[in-house]
Scaffold this motif. Structure first.
Motif, PDB file in Angstrom:
ATOM      1  N   THR A 159      -3.890   5.568  30.603  1.00  0.00           N
ATOM      2  CA  THR A 159      -5.103   5.083  31.263  1.00  0.00           C
ATOM      3  C   THR A 159      -4.847   3.914  32.197  1.00  0.00           C
ATOM      4  N   TYR A 160      -4.020   2.977  31.749  1.00  0.00           N
ATOM      5  CA  TYR A 160      -3.838   1.745  32.520  1.00  0.00           C
ATOM      6  C   TYR A 160      -2.957   1.923  33.750  1.00  0.00           C
ATOM      7  N   ASP A 166      -8.043   0.660  37.615  1.00  0.00           N
ATOM      8  CA  ASP A 166      -8.418   0.110  36.320  1.00  0.00           C
ATOM      9  C   ASP A 166      -8.636  -1.393  36.451  1.00  0.00           C
ATOM     10  N   PRO A 167      -9.782  -1.902  36.004  1.00  0.00           N
ATOM     11  CA  PRO A 167     -10.093  -3.327  36.222  1.00  0.00           C
ATOM     12  C   PRO A 167      -9.169  -4.285  35.476  1.00  0.00           C
ATOM     13  N   MET A 168      -8.521  -3.824  34.396  1.00  0.00           N
ATOM     14  CA  MET A 168      -7.635  -4.714  33.645  1.00  0.00           C
ATOM     15  C   MET A 168      -6.347  -5.013  34.396  1.00  0.00           C
ATOM     16  N   ARG A 169      -5.911  -4.097  35.255  1.00  0.00           N
ATOM     17  CA  ARG A 169      -4.690  -4.267  36.065  1.00  0.00           C
ATOM     18  C   ARG A 169      -3.500  -4.720  35.200  1.00  0.00           C
ATOM     19  N   LEU A 170      -3.324  -4.067  34.073  1.00  0.00           N
ATOM     20  CA  LEU A 170      -2.302  -4.488  33.114  1.00  0.00           C
ATOM     21  C   LEU A 170      -0.886  -4.244  33.615  1.00  0.00           C
ATOM     22  N   TYR A 171      -0.719  -3.318  34.533  1.00  0.00           N
ATOM     23  CA  TYR A 171       0.621  -3.069  35.079  1.00  0.00           C
ATOM     24  C   TYR A 171       1.222  -4.336  35.682  1.00  0.00           C
ATOM     25  N   TYR A 172       0.360  -5.212  36.156  1.00  0.00           N
ATOM     26  CA  TYR A 172       0.826  -6.425  36.839  1.00  0.00           C
ATOM     27  C   TYR A 172       0.871  -7.640  35.912  1.00  0.00           C
ATOM     28  N   ARG A 173       0.609  -7.445  34.615  1.00  0.00           N
ATOM     29  CA  ARG A 173       0.353  -8.596  33.747  1.00  0.00           C
ATOM     30  C   ARG A 173       1.366  -8.796  32.628  1.00  0.00           C
ATOM     31  N   SER A 174       2.520  -8.139  32.707  1.00  0.00           N
ATOM     32  CA  SER A 174       3.563  -8.435  31.733  1.00  0.00           C
ATOM     33  C   SER A 174       4.917  -8.464  32.437  1.00  0.00           C
ATOM     34  N   ASP A 175       5.942  -8.818  31.688  1.00  0.00           N
ATOM     35  CA  ASP A 175       7.228  -9.187  32.295  1.00  0.00           C
ATOM     36  C   ASP A 175       7.934  -8.060  33.036  1.00  0.00           C
ATOM     37  N   ALA A 207      23.892  11.558  32.270  1.00  0.00           N
ATOM     38  CA  ALA A 207      24.965  11.526  33.272  1.00  0.00           C
ATOM     39  C   ALA A 207      24.594  10.679  34.485  1.00  0.00           C
ATOM     40  N   GLN A 208      23.352  10.793  34.950  1.00  0.00           N
ATOM     41  CA  GLN A 208      22.923  10.092  36.160  1.00  0.00           C
ATOM     42  C   GLN A 208      21.914   8.999  35.814  1.00  0.00           C
ATOM     43  N   ARG A 209      21.991   7.901  36.547  1.00  0.00           N
ATOM     44  CA  ARG A 209      20.999   6.858  36.374  1.00  0.00           C
ATOM     45  C   ARG A 209      19.643   7.368  36.829  1.00  0.00           C
ATOM     46  N   LEU A 210      18.573   6.716  36.415  1.00  0.00           N
ATOM     47  CA  LEU A 210      17.229   7.146  36.777  1.00  0.00           C
ATOM     48  C   LEU A 210      17.051   7.190  38.289  1.00  0.00           C
ATOM     49  N   ALA A 211      16.445   8.276  38.752  1.00  0.00           N
ATOM     50  CA  ALA A 211      16.132   8.371  40.170  1.00  0.00           C
ATOM     51  C   ALA A 211      14.969   7.438  40.501  1.00  0.00           C
ATOM     52  N   VAL A 212      15.077   6.737  41.611  1.00  0.00           N
ATOM     53  CA  VAL A 212      13.968   5.930  42.122  1.00  0.00           C
ATOM     54  C   VAL A 212      13.319   6.761  43.213  1.00  0.00           C
ATOM     55  N   ASP A 213      12.316   7.554  42.808  1.00  0.00           N
ATOM     56  CA  ASP A 213      11.752   8.560  43.711  1.00  0.00           C
ATOM     57  C   ASP A 213      10.237   8.444  43.853  1.00  0.00           C
ATOM     58  N   SER A 214       9.678   7.326  43.411  1.00  0.00           N
ATOM     59  CA  SER A 214       8.230   7.120  43.518  1.00  0.00           C
ATOM     60  C   SER A 214       7.961   5.745  44.106  1.00  0.00           C
ATOM     61  N   ASN A 215       6.763   5.601  44.604  1.00  0.00           N
ATOM     62  CA  ASN A 215       6.322   4.293  45.090  1.00  0.00           C
ATOM     63  C   ASN A 215       4.807   4.227  44.938  1.00  0.00           C
ATOM     64  N   LYS A 216       4.380   4.273  43.677  1.00  0.00           N
ATOM     65  CA  LYS A 216       2.950   4.324  43.391  1.00  0.00           C
ATOM     66  C   LYS A 216       2.383   2.926  43.215  1.00  0.00           C
ATOM     67  N   GLU A 217       1.136   2.788  43.592  1.00  0.00           N
ATOM     68  CA  GLU A 217       0.439   1.510  43.425  1.00  0.00           C
ATOM     69  C   GLU A 217       0.212   1.224  41.943  1.00  0.00           C
TER      70      GLU A 217
END
Length: 525
Positions: free
Chosen positions: A445-446, A451-460, A515-525
Protein backbone atom coordinates in the motif's frame (compact mmCIF):
# COMPACT_ATOMS: atom_id res chain seq x y z
CA UNK A 1 14.33 -43.55 -23.98
CA UNK A 2 14.43 -39.75 -24.44
CA UNK A 3 12.06 -39.38 -21.50
CA UNK A 4 14.31 -41.58 -19.39
CA UNK A 5 17.37 -39.46 -20.14
CA UNK A 6 15.37 -36.30 -19.38
CA UNK A 7 14.35 -37.68 -16.01
CA UNK A 8 17.93 -38.62 -15.24
CA UNK A 9 18.93 -34.97 -15.70
CA UNK A 10 15.90 -33.48 -13.93
CA UNK A 11 16.04 -35.61 -10.79
CA UNK A 12 19.57 -34.48 -9.72
CA UNK A 13 18.65 -30.86 -10.43
CA UNK A 14 15.53 -31.06 -8.28
CA UNK A 15 17.47 -32.85 -5.56
CA UNK A 16 20.21 -30.19 -5.66
CA UNK A 17 17.63 -27.41 -5.41
CA UNK A 18 15.98 -29.15 -2.46
CA UNK A 19 19.31 -29.48 -0.68
CA UNK A 20 20.03 -25.78 -1.22
CA UNK A 21 16.63 -24.86 0.20
CA UNK A 22 17.23 -27.06 3.23
CA UNK A 23 20.55 -25.35 3.89
CA UNK A 24 19.01 -21.91 3.56
CA UNK A 25 16.14 -22.85 5.87
CA UNK A 26 18.56 -24.30 8.41
CA UNK A 27 20.24 -20.94 8.96
CA UNK A 28 16.99 -18.98 8.82
CA UNK A 29 15.75 -21.14 11.66
CA UNK A 30 18.58 -19.84 13.86
CA UNK A 31 16.41 -16.72 14.13
CA UNK A 32 14.10 -17.49 17.04
CA UNK A 33 11.57 -15.95 19.36
CA UNK A 34 13.87 -16.63 22.32
CA UNK A 35 16.95 -14.91 20.88
CA UNK A 36 14.93 -12.00 19.47
CA UNK A 37 13.17 -11.48 22.79
CA UNK A 38 16.50 -11.45 24.62
CA UNK A 39 17.89 -8.66 22.42
CA UNK A 40 14.75 -6.57 22.43
CA UNK A 41 14.15 -6.89 26.16
CA UNK A 42 17.65 -5.51 26.71
CA UNK A 43 17.45 -2.72 24.14
CA UNK A 44 14.10 -1.46 25.43
CA UNK A 45 14.97 -1.81 29.11
CA UNK A 46 15.12 0.99 31.66
CA UNK A 47 18.91 0.68 31.62
CA UNK A 48 18.99 1.80 27.97
CA UNK A 49 16.77 4.82 28.74
CA UNK A 50 15.10 4.99 25.34
CA UNK A 51 18.40 5.10 23.40
CA UNK A 52 18.25 8.86 22.91
CA UNK A 53 20.65 10.62 20.55
CA UNK A 54 23.32 12.36 22.61
CA UNK A 55 22.24 10.48 25.74
CA UNK A 56 23.79 7.71 27.78
CA UNK A 57 21.21 5.21 26.58
CA UNK A 58 22.18 5.81 22.96
CA UNK A 59 25.83 5.16 23.81
CA UNK A 60 24.91 1.92 25.57
CA UNK A 61 22.91 0.76 22.55
CA UNK A 62 25.84 1.39 20.19
CA UNK A 63 28.15 -0.56 22.51
CA UNK A 64 25.67 -3.42 22.74
CA UNK A 65 25.46 -3.73 18.95
CA UNK A 66 29.26 -3.60 18.56
CA UNK A 67 29.74 -6.26 21.23
CA UNK A 68 27.24 -8.54 19.50
CA UNK A 69 28.98 -8.06 16.14
CA UNK A 70 32.27 -8.94 17.82
CA UNK A 71 30.80 -12.09 19.35
CA UNK A 72 29.57 -13.22 15.91
CA UNK A 73 33.05 -12.83 14.45
CA UNK A 74 32.13 -9.96 12.14
CA UNK A 75 35.03 -7.88 10.89
CA UNK A 76 35.28 -4.30 12.24
CA UNK A 77 35.44 -2.43 8.91
CA UNK A 78 36.10 1.18 9.97
CA UNK A 79 39.90 1.19 10.26
CA UNK A 80 39.69 -1.73 12.66
CA UNK A 81 36.68 -0.37 14.54
CA UNK A 82 32.96 -1.17 14.52
CA UNK A 83 32.17 2.53 14.93
CA UNK A 84 31.80 5.09 12.18
CA UNK A 85 31.79 8.47 13.95
CA UNK A 86 28.92 10.61 12.66
CA UNK A 87 29.48 14.37 12.59
CA UNK A 88 26.43 15.34 14.63
CA UNK A 89 25.83 18.62 16.38
CA UNK A 90 23.00 19.63 18.66
CA UNK A 91 21.81 23.21 18.63
CA UNK A 92 19.81 23.71 21.78
CA UNK A 93 18.56 26.45 24.06
CA UNK A 94 19.96 26.07 27.56
CA UNK A 95 18.83 27.72 30.79
CA UNK A 96 21.31 27.07 33.58
CA UNK A 97 21.87 28.26 37.15
CA UNK A 98 18.39 29.77 37.08
CA UNK A 99 17.65 31.32 40.47
CA UNK A 100 14.84 33.51 41.79
CA UNK A 101 15.29 34.88 45.30
CA UNK A 102 17.84 32.16 46.01
CA UNK A 103 15.57 29.33 44.79
CA UNK A 104 16.77 27.18 41.87
CA UNK A 105 14.33 26.55 39.01
CA UNK A 106 14.63 23.84 36.35
CA UNK A 107 13.90 24.47 32.68
CA UNK A 108 11.21 22.13 31.40
CA UNK A 109 9.89 21.54 34.89
CA UNK A 110 9.32 24.89 36.63
CA UNK A 111 9.28 26.98 33.45
CA UNK A 112 10.12 26.84 29.78
CA UNK A 113 12.02 29.43 27.81
CA UNK A 114 11.55 30.57 24.25
CA UNK A 115 14.56 32.33 22.77
CA UNK A 116 17.20 32.41 20.10
CA UNK A 117 20.30 34.28 21.19
CA UNK A 118 23.86 33.57 22.19
CA UNK A 119 24.43 32.01 25.60
CA UNK A 120 24.88 34.78 28.17
CA UNK A 121 24.32 35.77 31.81
CA UNK A 122 21.19 37.58 32.99
CA UNK A 123 20.69 39.25 36.36
CA UNK A 124 18.39 41.77 38.02
CA UNK A 125 17.53 42.96 41.53
CA UNK A 126 13.88 43.58 40.69
CA UNK A 127 11.18 42.43 38.29
CA UNK A 128 8.72 44.97 36.90
CA UNK A 129 5.15 43.72 36.76
CA UNK A 130 3.38 45.33 33.77
CA UNK A 131 -0.08 43.81 34.23
CA UNK A 132 -1.54 42.59 30.96
CA UNK A 133 1.32 44.18 29.03
CA UNK A 134 -1.16 46.03 26.81
CA UNK A 135 -0.07 49.08 24.83
CA UNK A 136 -3.22 50.59 23.37
CA UNK A 137 -4.40 54.19 22.97
CA UNK A 138 -7.26 53.48 25.40
CA UNK A 139 -5.26 51.43 27.84
CA UNK A 140 -1.46 51.64 27.94
CA UNK A 141 0.24 49.90 30.83
CA UNK A 142 3.72 50.87 29.60
CA UNK A 143 3.11 54.60 29.25
CA UNK A 144 6.05 56.53 30.67
CA UNK A 145 7.81 53.37 31.87
CA UNK A 146 11.34 52.55 30.75
CA UNK A 147 11.83 48.78 30.76
CA UNK A 148 14.93 48.71 28.55
CA UNK A 149 17.42 46.22 29.93
CA UNK A 150 15.06 45.22 32.75
CA UNK A 151 13.17 42.04 33.56
CA UNK A 152 9.40 42.28 33.27
CA UNK A 153 6.42 40.08 34.18
CA UNK A 154 3.04 40.12 32.43
CA UNK A 155 -0.27 38.27 32.51
CA UNK A 156 -0.49 37.15 28.91
CA UNK A 157 -4.22 36.50 28.67
CA UNK A 158 -7.49 38.31 28.06
CA UNK A 159 -7.83 42.00 28.92
CA UNK A 160 -9.68 44.10 31.51
CA UNK A 161 -13.46 43.87 31.18
CA UNK A 162 -16.44 45.23 33.11
CA UNK A 163 -19.01 43.12 34.93
CA UNK A 164 -21.00 42.56 31.72
CA UNK A 165 -17.94 41.32 29.87
CA UNK A 166 -17.42 44.44 27.78
CA UNK A 167 -13.82 45.26 26.98
CA UNK A 168 -12.43 48.35 28.65
CA UNK A 169 -10.27 48.83 25.57
CA UNK A 170 -12.81 48.59 22.74
CA UNK A 171 -15.93 49.32 24.81
CA UNK A 172 -17.58 46.47 22.91
CA UNK A 173 -18.86 43.10 24.03
CA UNK A 174 -16.33 41.11 22.06
CA UNK A 175 -12.66 40.82 22.87
CA UNK A 176 -10.06 42.95 21.13
CA UNK A 177 -6.98 41.80 19.26
CA UNK A 178 -5.11 42.01 22.57
CA UNK A 179 -7.12 39.08 23.86
CA UNK A 180 -6.85 36.96 20.75
CA UNK A 181 -3.12 37.33 20.19
CA UNK A 182 -0.74 36.51 23.02
CA UNK A 183 2.08 36.81 20.52
CA UNK A 184 1.22 40.43 19.76
CA UNK A 185 1.89 41.43 23.36
CA UNK A 186 5.26 39.74 23.34
CA UNK A 187 6.16 41.31 20.00
CA UNK A 188 5.22 44.77 21.19
CA UNK A 189 7.06 44.35 24.49
CA UNK A 190 10.27 43.19 22.82
CA UNK A 191 10.34 46.46 20.89
CA UNK A 192 10.95 48.14 24.27
CA UNK A 193 14.13 46.02 24.63
CA UNK A 194 13.71 44.47 28.08
CA UNK A 195 16.41 42.05 29.16
CA UNK A 196 13.91 39.21 29.64
CA UNK A 197 10.16 38.65 29.86
CA UNK A 198 8.30 36.49 32.36
CA UNK A 199 4.92 35.45 30.93
CA UNK A 200 2.04 33.81 32.80
CA UNK A 201 -1.63 33.09 32.23
CA UNK A 202 -4.03 30.16 31.92
CA UNK A 203 -2.87 29.22 28.40
CA UNK A 204 0.77 29.53 29.39
CA UNK A 205 0.14 27.31 32.38
CA UNK A 206 -1.65 24.74 30.23
CA UNK A 207 1.24 24.66 27.77
CA UNK A 208 3.74 24.30 30.62
CA UNK A 209 1.79 21.31 31.96
CA UNK A 210 1.86 19.65 28.55
CA UNK A 211 5.55 20.38 28.07
CA UNK A 212 6.75 19.40 31.52
CA UNK A 213 9.84 17.30 31.17
CA UNK A 214 9.84 17.37 27.39
CA UNK A 215 12.79 19.68 26.86
CA UNK A 216 15.19 16.93 25.77
CA UNK A 217 17.37 19.10 23.62
CA UNK A 218 17.21 21.16 20.50
CA UNK A 219 17.76 20.48 16.86
CA UNK A 220 20.25 17.80 15.88
CA UNK A 221 21.91 18.10 12.51
CA UNK A 222 25.03 17.10 10.64
CA UNK A 223 27.85 19.57 11.23
CA UNK A 224 31.18 20.30 12.83
CA UNK A 225 29.96 21.90 16.06
CA UNK A 226 29.88 25.47 14.79
CA UNK A 227 27.08 27.77 13.68
CA UNK A 228 28.02 30.96 11.91
CA UNK A 229 26.05 33.76 10.31
CA UNK A 230 22.78 32.56 11.82
CA UNK A 231 19.79 34.85 11.85
CA UNK A 232 18.67 35.42 15.45
CA UNK A 233 14.88 35.32 15.43
CA UNK A 234 14.15 35.96 19.13
CA UNK A 235 16.89 37.86 20.89
CA UNK A 236 14.95 38.42 24.12
CA UNK A 237 14.13 35.32 26.18
CA UNK A 238 10.50 34.71 27.13
CA UNK A 239 10.29 32.73 30.38
CA UNK A 240 6.89 31.04 30.63
CA UNK A 241 5.71 30.31 34.17
CA UNK A 242 2.58 28.98 35.83
CA UNK A 243 0.09 31.22 37.61
CA UNK A 244 1.08 29.62 40.91
CA UNK A 245 4.71 30.53 40.29
CA UNK A 246 3.75 34.06 39.23
CA UNK A 247 1.77 34.42 42.45
CA UNK A 248 4.91 33.59 44.44
CA UNK A 249 6.60 36.56 42.82
CA UNK A 250 3.57 38.85 43.12
CA UNK A 251 3.19 38.02 46.81
CA UNK A 252 6.31 40.11 47.38
CA UNK A 253 4.22 43.08 46.18
CA UNK A 254 1.16 42.00 48.20
CA UNK A 255 -0.92 40.96 45.21
CA UNK A 256 -1.67 37.97 42.97
CA UNK A 257 -2.79 37.35 39.41
CA UNK A 258 -6.40 36.92 40.51
CA UNK A 259 -6.37 39.97 42.81
CA UNK A 260 -4.79 42.17 40.15
CA UNK A 261 -7.37 41.12 37.53
CA UNK A 262 -10.25 41.74 39.93
CA UNK A 263 -9.00 45.20 40.92
CA UNK A 264 -8.18 46.23 37.37
CA UNK A 265 -11.57 45.13 36.06
CA UNK A 266 -13.17 47.42 38.65
CA UNK A 267 -10.91 50.45 38.36
CA UNK A 268 -9.82 50.29 34.70
CA UNK A 269 -6.58 51.92 35.74
CA UNK A 270 -3.33 50.63 34.27
CA UNK A 271 -0.77 50.02 36.95
CA UNK A 272 2.70 48.58 37.31
CA UNK A 273 4.52 47.17 40.30
CA UNK A 274 8.12 46.70 41.29
CA UNK A 275 8.85 43.26 42.69
CA UNK A 276 11.99 43.38 44.77
CA UNK A 277 13.60 40.01 44.21
CA UNK A 278 16.98 38.96 42.84
CA UNK A 279 17.03 37.03 39.57
CA UNK A 280 20.01 35.41 37.86
CA UNK A 281 20.40 32.87 35.06
CA UNK A 282 22.64 31.84 32.21
CA UNK A 283 20.58 31.32 29.07
CA UNK A 284 20.96 31.00 25.35
CA UNK A 285 21.82 28.80 22.41
CA UNK A 286 24.69 26.34 22.68
CA UNK A 287 26.17 24.11 20.02
CA UNK A 288 27.39 20.71 21.16
CA UNK A 289 29.13 17.97 19.23
CA UNK A 290 27.51 14.57 19.72
CA UNK A 291 29.37 11.28 19.62
CA UNK A 292 26.65 8.89 18.41
CA UNK A 293 28.19 6.56 15.78
CA UNK A 294 26.91 4.25 13.11
CA UNK A 295 27.83 0.68 14.12
CA UNK A 296 29.09 -1.55 11.30
CA UNK A 297 29.96 -5.22 11.09
CA UNK A 298 31.29 -6.87 7.92
CA UNK A 299 30.65 -10.43 6.82
CA UNK A 300 33.03 -10.89 3.91
CA UNK A 301 31.74 -12.81 0.93
CA UNK A 302 33.58 -15.26 -1.31
CA UNK A 303 33.98 -14.89 -5.08
CA UNK A 304 31.80 -11.74 -5.28
CA UNK A 305 33.02 -10.15 -2.03
CA UNK A 306 33.63 -6.73 -3.61
CA UNK A 307 29.88 -6.35 -4.02
CA UNK A 308 28.05 -5.22 -0.85
CA UNK A 309 24.59 -5.72 0.60
CA UNK A 310 23.54 -3.37 3.42
CA UNK A 311 21.26 -4.67 6.19
CA UNK A 312 20.28 -1.68 8.31
CA UNK A 313 18.11 -0.55 11.19
CA UNK A 314 18.36 2.56 13.33
CA UNK A 315 19.01 2.00 17.03
CA UNK A 316 18.09 5.46 18.36
CA UNK A 317 14.75 6.53 19.79
CA UNK A 318 13.37 9.43 21.88
CA UNK A 319 15.39 8.74 25.00
CA UNK A 320 14.70 9.97 28.51
CA UNK A 321 13.16 13.30 29.55
CA UNK A 322 14.37 15.55 32.39
CA UNK A 323 11.49 14.34 34.55
CA UNK A 324 12.61 10.73 34.12
CA UNK A 325 10.01 9.67 31.55
CA UNK A 326 11.47 7.01 29.26
CA UNK A 327 10.42 6.25 25.69
CA UNK A 328 11.42 2.57 25.42
CA UNK A 329 11.04 2.36 21.64
CA UNK A 330 10.57 -1.40 21.67
CA UNK A 331 8.99 -1.42 18.23
CA UNK A 332 10.63 1.80 17.04
CA UNK A 333 13.23 0.66 16.49
CA UNK A 334 14.39 -1.91 19.00
CA UNK A 335 12.62 -4.44 16.78
CA UNK A 336 14.54 -3.47 13.64
CA UNK A 337 17.83 -3.36 15.54
CA UNK A 338 17.09 -6.84 16.85
CA UNK A 339 16.40 -7.97 13.29
CA UNK A 340 19.80 -6.69 12.15
CA UNK A 341 21.50 -8.59 14.99
CA UNK A 342 19.57 -11.80 14.30
CA UNK A 343 20.41 -11.76 10.59
CA UNK A 344 24.05 -11.01 11.39
CA UNK A 345 24.24 -14.01 13.70
CA UNK A 346 22.51 -16.37 11.26
CA UNK A 347 24.72 -15.43 8.30
CA UNK A 348 27.82 -15.59 10.49
CA UNK A 349 26.96 -19.16 11.50
CA UNK A 350 26.46 -20.08 7.86
CA UNK A 351 29.90 -18.77 6.99
CA UNK A 352 31.54 -20.59 9.91
CA UNK A 353 30.09 -23.83 8.51
CA UNK A 354 31.29 -23.15 4.99
CA UNK A 355 27.97 -21.84 3.66
CA UNK A 356 28.79 -18.15 3.63
CA UNK A 357 27.43 -15.72 1.02
CA UNK A 358 29.12 -14.94 -2.27
CA UNK A 359 28.61 -11.22 -1.81
CA UNK A 360 29.69 -9.37 1.32
CA UNK A 361 27.07 -8.21 3.79
CA UNK A 362 27.48 -5.11 5.95
CA UNK A 363 25.20 -4.96 8.97
CA UNK A 364 24.62 -1.43 10.25
CA UNK A 365 22.98 -0.02 13.37
CA UNK A 366 22.30 3.53 12.25
CA UNK A 367 22.39 6.61 14.49
CA UNK A 368 20.03 9.58 14.68
CA UNK A 369 17.26 8.38 12.37
CA UNK A 370 14.72 10.10 14.59
CA UNK A 371 16.55 13.40 14.06
CA UNK A 372 16.15 13.30 10.28
CA UNK A 373 17.74 10.10 8.89
CA UNK A 374 21.11 11.58 9.82
CA UNK A 375 23.14 8.40 10.38
CA UNK A 376 22.24 6.98 6.98
CA UNK A 377 22.72 10.34 5.31
CA UNK A 378 26.20 10.57 6.78
CA UNK A 379 27.07 7.03 5.67
CA UNK A 380 25.93 7.59 2.09
CA UNK A 381 27.96 10.81 1.96
CA UNK A 382 30.97 9.16 3.64
CA UNK A 383 30.69 5.48 2.63
CA UNK A 384 32.99 2.90 4.14
CA UNK A 385 32.45 0.75 1.03
CA UNK A 386 32.02 2.22 -2.46
CA UNK A 387 28.40 2.96 -3.23
CA UNK A 388 29.06 1.81 -6.80
CA UNK A 389 29.68 -1.66 -5.37
CA UNK A 390 26.63 -1.57 -3.07
CA UNK A 391 23.95 -3.69 -4.71
CA UNK A 392 21.08 -3.34 -2.23
CA UNK A 393 19.94 -1.89 1.10
CA UNK A 394 17.35 -3.78 3.13
CA UNK A 395 16.15 -1.67 6.04
CA UNK A 396 14.22 -2.93 9.07
CA UNK A 397 12.25 -0.26 10.92
CA UNK A 398 9.37 -1.22 13.24
CA UNK A 399 8.71 -4.89 12.53
CA UNK A 400 7.29 -6.01 15.87
CA UNK A 401 3.63 -4.97 16.12
CA UNK A 402 0.25 -5.36 14.45
CA UNK A 403 -0.86 -2.05 12.99
CA UNK A 404 -4.31 -0.47 13.12
CA UNK A 405 -5.08 -1.58 9.57
CA UNK A 406 -4.59 -5.28 10.38
CA UNK A 407 -5.63 -5.30 14.03
CA UNK A 408 -9.06 -6.81 13.41
CA UNK A 409 -8.01 -8.83 10.38
CA UNK A 410 -5.02 -10.77 9.15
CA UNK A 411 -2.01 -10.55 11.49
CA UNK A 412 0.16 -12.58 9.12
CA UNK A 413 1.51 -9.69 7.05
CA UNK A 414 4.37 -7.30 6.42
CA UNK A 415 4.60 -3.95 4.66
CA UNK A 416 7.33 -3.97 2.01
CA UNK A 417 8.01 -0.43 0.86
CA UNK A 418 10.04 0.60 -2.17
CA UNK A 419 10.96 -2.85 -3.47
CA UNK A 420 10.30 -1.92 -7.13
CA UNK A 421 11.16 1.77 -7.05
CA UNK A 422 14.59 1.13 -8.57
CA UNK A 423 14.68 -2.59 -9.33
CA UNK A 424 11.86 -4.85 -10.52
CA UNK A 425 14.01 -7.82 -9.48
CA UNK A 426 14.02 -6.82 -5.82
CA UNK A 427 10.22 -6.99 -5.73
CA UNK A 428 10.26 -10.34 -7.56
CA UNK A 429 12.77 -11.77 -5.08
CA UNK A 430 10.70 -10.47 -2.17
CA UNK A 431 7.53 -12.11 -3.45
CA UNK A 432 9.26 -15.40 -4.39
CA UNK A 433 11.07 -15.66 -1.03
CA UNK A 434 7.83 -15.04 0.80
CA UNK A 435 5.96 -17.63 -1.26
CA UNK A 436 8.63 -20.30 -0.70
CA UNK A 437 9.43 -19.66 2.96
CA UNK A 438 7.22 -17.34 5.00
CA UNK A 439 3.79 -17.15 3.30
CA UNK A 440 2.72 -13.75 4.61
CA UNK A 441 0.49 -11.13 3.07
CA UNK A 442 2.87 -8.57 1.60
CA UNK A 443 1.18 -5.19 1.76
CA UNK A 444 2.48 -2.76 -0.87
CA UNK A 445 0.00 0.00 0.00
CA UNK A 446 2.66 2.51 0.98
CA UNK A 447 4.33 2.30 -2.43
CA UNK A 448 1.56 4.47 -3.83
CA UNK A 449 3.15 7.89 -4.45
CA UNK A 450 -0.19 9.46 -3.55
CA UNK A 451 -0.27 7.82 -0.13
CA UNK A 452 -0.43 10.69 2.40
CA UNK A 453 1.96 8.99 4.84
CA UNK A 454 4.81 9.08 2.27
CA UNK A 455 6.62 6.39 4.27
CA UNK A 456 8.99 5.56 1.42
CA UNK A 457 10.78 8.81 2.20
CA UNK A 458 10.75 8.46 5.99
CA UNK A 459 13.29 5.80 6.91
CA UNK A 460 16.99 5.20 6.39
CA UNK A 461 16.74 3.16 3.19
CA UNK A 462 15.77 6.34 1.36
CA UNK A 463 19.25 7.86 1.58
CA UNK A 464 20.61 4.75 -0.16
CA UNK A 465 17.83 4.87 -2.76
CA UNK A 466 18.75 8.47 -3.53
CA UNK A 467 22.19 7.18 -4.53
CA UNK A 468 20.61 4.79 -7.03
CA UNK A 469 20.91 1.69 -4.82
CA UNK A 470 17.88 -0.68 -4.88
CA UNK A 471 16.45 -0.29 -1.38
CA UNK A 472 13.48 -1.54 0.60
CA UNK A 473 11.89 -0.71 3.93
CA UNK A 474 10.32 -3.60 5.87
CA UNK A 475 7.71 -2.40 8.33
CA UNK A 476 4.80 -3.70 10.42
CA UNK A 477 2.93 -0.39 10.48
CA UNK A 478 1.84 2.40 12.81
CA UNK A 479 -0.03 2.00 16.08
CA UNK A 480 -1.30 4.21 18.95
CA UNK A 481 1.89 3.69 20.99
CA UNK A 482 4.10 5.15 18.25
CA UNK A 483 6.52 7.66 19.85
CA UNK A 484 4.95 7.36 23.29
CA UNK A 485 6.23 5.85 26.56
CA UNK A 486 3.85 2.93 25.88
CA UNK A 487 5.94 1.42 23.07
CA UNK A 488 7.02 -1.41 25.35
CA UNK A 489 8.37 -4.93 24.83
CA UNK A 490 5.31 -6.66 26.26
CA UNK A 491 3.28 -5.46 23.25
CA UNK A 492 5.58 -7.05 20.67
CA UNK A 493 4.19 -9.95 18.63
CA UNK A 494 7.39 -12.01 18.65
CA UNK A 495 6.25 -14.88 16.41
CA UNK A 496 5.29 -12.36 13.70
CA UNK A 497 8.44 -10.32 14.27
CA UNK A 498 10.59 -13.43 13.78
CA UNK A 499 8.67 -14.34 10.63
CA UNK A 500 9.42 -10.88 9.23
CA UNK A 501 13.09 -11.23 10.16
CA UNK A 502 13.21 -14.56 8.35
CA UNK A 503 11.71 -13.05 5.20
CA UNK A 504 14.48 -10.45 5.08
CA UNK A 505 17.00 -13.25 5.70
CA UNK A 506 15.73 -15.21 2.69
CA UNK A 507 15.68 -12.12 0.47
CA UNK A 508 19.24 -11.34 1.52
CA UNK A 509 20.36 -14.94 0.90
CA UNK A 510 19.05 -14.81 -2.66
CA UNK A 511 20.60 -11.40 -3.44
CA UNK A 512 23.90 -12.47 -1.88
CA UNK A 513 24.24 -15.70 -3.85
CA UNK A 514 22.69 -15.08 -7.29
CA UNK A 515 24.96 -14.85 -10.31
CA UNK A 516 24.11 -11.25 -11.26
CA UNK A 517 23.69 -8.22 -9.06
CA UNK A 518 20.22 -6.66 -8.96
CA UNK A 519 19.24 -4.87 -12.13
CA UNK A 520 18.55 -1.16 -11.71
CA UNK A 521 15.73 -1.00 -14.24
CA UNK A 522 13.09 1.22 -12.62
CA UNK A 523 12.72 4.84 -11.71
CA UNK A 524 9.40 5.07 -9.92
CA UNK A 525 8.25 7.94 -7.76
Amino acid sequence: MKRLFSLLFIIPAVYSCSIAQDVQQKYADLITVESSKKHLTTLSSVEFEGRGTGQEGGRKAAEYIANEFRSYGLTPPVNGSYYQPVALQQIAYHAENFRIDGETWVNGKDFFVQGDHDFQDFSANEIIFVGYGIQHVNYNELSGIDVKGKVILLINEHEPTDASGKSHITKESYKSEWSSSRFKRIQELTKLQPAAIFSTGSQVAETLTKMKGRLTGGRVMLGDGNITNRNITQAIPVINISIATANKLLAKANTSVEKFKEETNKSFKPSTLQIKTPFAASMGVKVEKLGDPNVLGLLEGSDLKEEIIIISGHYDHDGILPDGTIFPGADDNGSGTTGVLELARAFSEAKKEGKGPRRSIVFIGLAAEEKGLLGSKYYTENPIFPLANTVACLNLDMIGRIDDKHLTGNHNYIHAIGTDKLSSELKQITETSNKEYTQMEIDFTYDDPKDPMRLYYRSDHYNFAQKGIPSAFFFSGLHPDYHTPNDTVDKIDFPMMVKREKLVFHITWEIANRAQRLAVDSNKE
